[in-house]
Design an enzyme around this catalytic site. Structure first.
Site, short mmCIF file in Angstrom:
data_model
loop_
_atom_site.label_atom_id
_atom_site.label_comp_id
_atom_site.label_asym_id
_atom_site.label_seq_id
_atom_site.Cartn_x
_atom_site.Cartn_y
_atom_site.Cartn_z
N GLU A 195 1.27 -0.94 0.48
CA GLU A 195 -0.44 0.03 0.31
C GLU A 195 0.73 1.44 -0.03
O GLU A 195 1.37 1.11 1.46
CB GLU A 195 -0.83 -0.07 1.26
CG GLU A 195 -2.00 -0.98 1.23
CD GLU A 195 -3.15 -0.90 0.28
OE1 GLU A 195 -3.48 0.12 -0.16
OE2 GLU A 195 -4.38 -1.67 0.82
N CYS A 217 -2.62 9.45 2.49
CA CYS A 217 -2.07 8.76 1.45
C CYS A 217 -3.53 9.06 0.49
O CYS A 217 -3.64 9.16 -0.69
CB CYS A 217 -1.76 8.05 1.43
SG CYS A 217 -2.92 6.52 2.31
#
Ligand code: NAD
Length: 493
Positions: free
Chosen positions: A259, A293
């Site tokens: 990720e 993010c």
């Protein structure tokens, strides 16, 4: 005042690694200080483990795996639910710890504890649904099917921006699948991970199932990646480090989930109310002080409403409060450290030197050296760092576009592909843009998009695999195919 005196349960503050159910010192005497980014004060110290101590954690996880995988799924579920209950019961202390080491405002930290705990509950239940399948046989007198089995030991390497939830989203899935885990948290935010270990122990999760190792990041990762007994690596962090780890896992052919970074476009259609869209964009940009993010890094606004949108954005941004996250009514805490502030300033300077307009953002107002006041830049273009790099700071950049085809091209003009936002009520435009975006997650008319039921993850250089949802547990499961032959006459085969 010491950190533990700020907690109602001081035992949640641990300054040791946690290996095989034991609080562990570093044997080489190396240690690292952990700082409160808001005040610069040292909160405590963590030991750096030696290489043989990391190997000992793998030994412990290997031994524990034998018993943990042999438990029934509903037995593992009970232990995980006990862990969930404890996370909820200690929510306030966990949030305080998080605000102190990470800096995010206390209400956001409470939200993250809730969010992190919700993955434990989700995967506790999902562990009971790791169904195999039966396969209509093409082989005479045989029965064919699959069963799901845990991959083995999983190494989990996590970042500092979500110190608790990035661990539970991985660990709960792995543990529910029957795997044992070795967590390597970010050195900036180890105390949330260690509090998780304390609560795992109280929940009756056996020694060796949940381990937390601490040390020099590259050194620890190298050992875990090279270890053949570690069967899966799940990493959340920067694309730079993710690439490095992917290479390091090649020799042992591990299961790798990544990720990585994001560079989310936030697209505003011409039909939108500019005020409504601007307020949503402010929320999507400034959460976790932009260190997220999913942060709306490139705000792309239709030229017909651009100027009004900018006015509303600036007005909403001016109302944001910046300060120590422990104080009330704070929207943005500090950045994680001084280098993050310097990077943010460099990104702003680069944009201005290439023609961007600074609408707002006066750094002389910053309440401390790790703080960065929100910045609004317009006339942002493709050649600026802010377009391509994840700023990980409260710097918003707005660009006007002319039509749907142009905005699709602009949005996809990045190596990243994690999340994107679209604001418009035109269903044809939504469908066209949503399908054309090269991103793993697209949120339409909503800032909030994450949570346990959804498959979280990116495409392109934003990663591999998905966390959460009904498929998140698959990252920690192998499919074993079986063929039971020579059964005699099998009806229906
Ligand atoms: P980072 O890559 O610097 O660090 C992440 C982890 O890797 C930490 O545990 C760190 O100690 C370790 N690490 C650092 N250098 C290493 C090296 N050379 N070898 C091995 N390990 C190393 O990332 P960060 O600054 O902690 O976090 C911010 C990044 O994380 C951003 O890029 C952000 O987008 C990303 N992120 C992604 C998601 C997602 O779900 N996709 C979620 C949160 C954060």
């Amino acid at each position: 005042m010491t950190l533990s005196s700020k907690l109602s349960d001081p035992r949640l503050f641990r300054q040791y690694a946690y290996v095989d159910g034991k609080w562990t010192h570093g044997e080489g005497g190396r240690e690292e200080a952990v700082f409160d980014p808001a005040t610069g004060e040292a909160l405590g110290h963590i030991p750096w483990l030696e290489a043989h101590q990391i190997t000992a954690a793998v030994d412990a996880a290997e031994t524990a795996f034998v018993h943990w995988r042999a438990l029934r799924a509903d037995e593992r579920c009970e232990r995980l639910l006990a862990w969930y209950d404890l996370l909820q019961a200690h929510r306030e202390d966990l949030a305080t710890l998080m605000t102190l080491e990470q800096g995010k405002p206390l209400p956001d930290a409470r939200g993250e504890v809730e969010y992190g705990a919700s993955f434990v509950r989700w995967f506790a239940e999902e562990g009971k649904r790791t169904f195999g399948e039966t396969i209509p046989s093409h082989i005479p007198n045989a029965a064919l099917g699959t069963i799901k089995e845990p991959v083995g030991i999983a190494a989990l390497i996590t970042p500092w921006n979500f110190p608790l939830a990035m661990i539970t989203r991985k660990a709960a899935a792995a543990m529910a699948a029957g795997c044992t885990v070795i967590v390597k948290p970010a050195g900036e935010t180890p105390f949330s991970a260690l509090a998780l270990a304390e609560l795992a122990e109280r929940a009756g999760i056996p020694a060796g199932v949940f381990n937390v190792v601490l040390g020099e990041p590259a050194e620890v990762s190298k050992i875990l990646c090279a270890e053949d007994r570690v069967k899966a690596l799940s990493f959340t962090g920067s694309t730079r480090v993710g690439r490095l780890l992917l290479e390091q896992c090649a020799n042992t052919v591990k299961r790798v989930s990544l990720e990585l970074g994001g560079n989310a476009p936030f697209i505003v259609g011409p039909d939108m109310d500019p005020r409504e869209a601007a307020f949503a964009a402010v929320a999507a940009k400034f959460q976790t002080a932009g260190q997220d993010c999913l942060a709306a890094d490139r705000i792309l606004v239709h030229e017909s409403i651009h100027d009004e949108f900018v006015e509303h954005f600036a007005e909403r941004m001016a109302a944001l409060t910046v300060g120590n996250g422990l104080e009330s009514e704070i929207d943005l805490g500090p950045l994680i450290h001084r280098q993050a502030v310097e990077k943010a300033a460099a990104i702003v300077d680069d944009a201005i030197s290439k023609g961007a307009t600074l609408v707002a953002g006066d750094q002389s107002q910053a309440p401390g050296e790790n703080f960065f006041m929100p910045v609004l830049l317009t006339d942002v273009t493709h050649d600026m760092k802010i377009w391509h790099e994840e700023s990980f700071a409260p710097v918003a950049g707005i660009t006007a576009y002319a039509d749907d085809d142009q905005v699709i091209e602009m949005a996809n003009d990045t190596e990243y592909g994690l999340a994107a936002y679209i604001y418009t009520h035109d269903i044809r435009r939504i469908w066209k843009i949503m399908r054309a975006l090269e991103f793993g997650m697209v949120s339409v008319n909503s800032v909030k998009m994450t949570g346990p039921p959804v498959p979280f993850g990116g495409v392109k250089h934003s990663g591999l695999g998905r966390e959460g949802g009904v498929t998140g547990i698959d990252e920690y499961l192998e499919t074993k195919y079986y063929c039971l032959g020579a059964l005699g006459s099998v009806s229906g085969s």
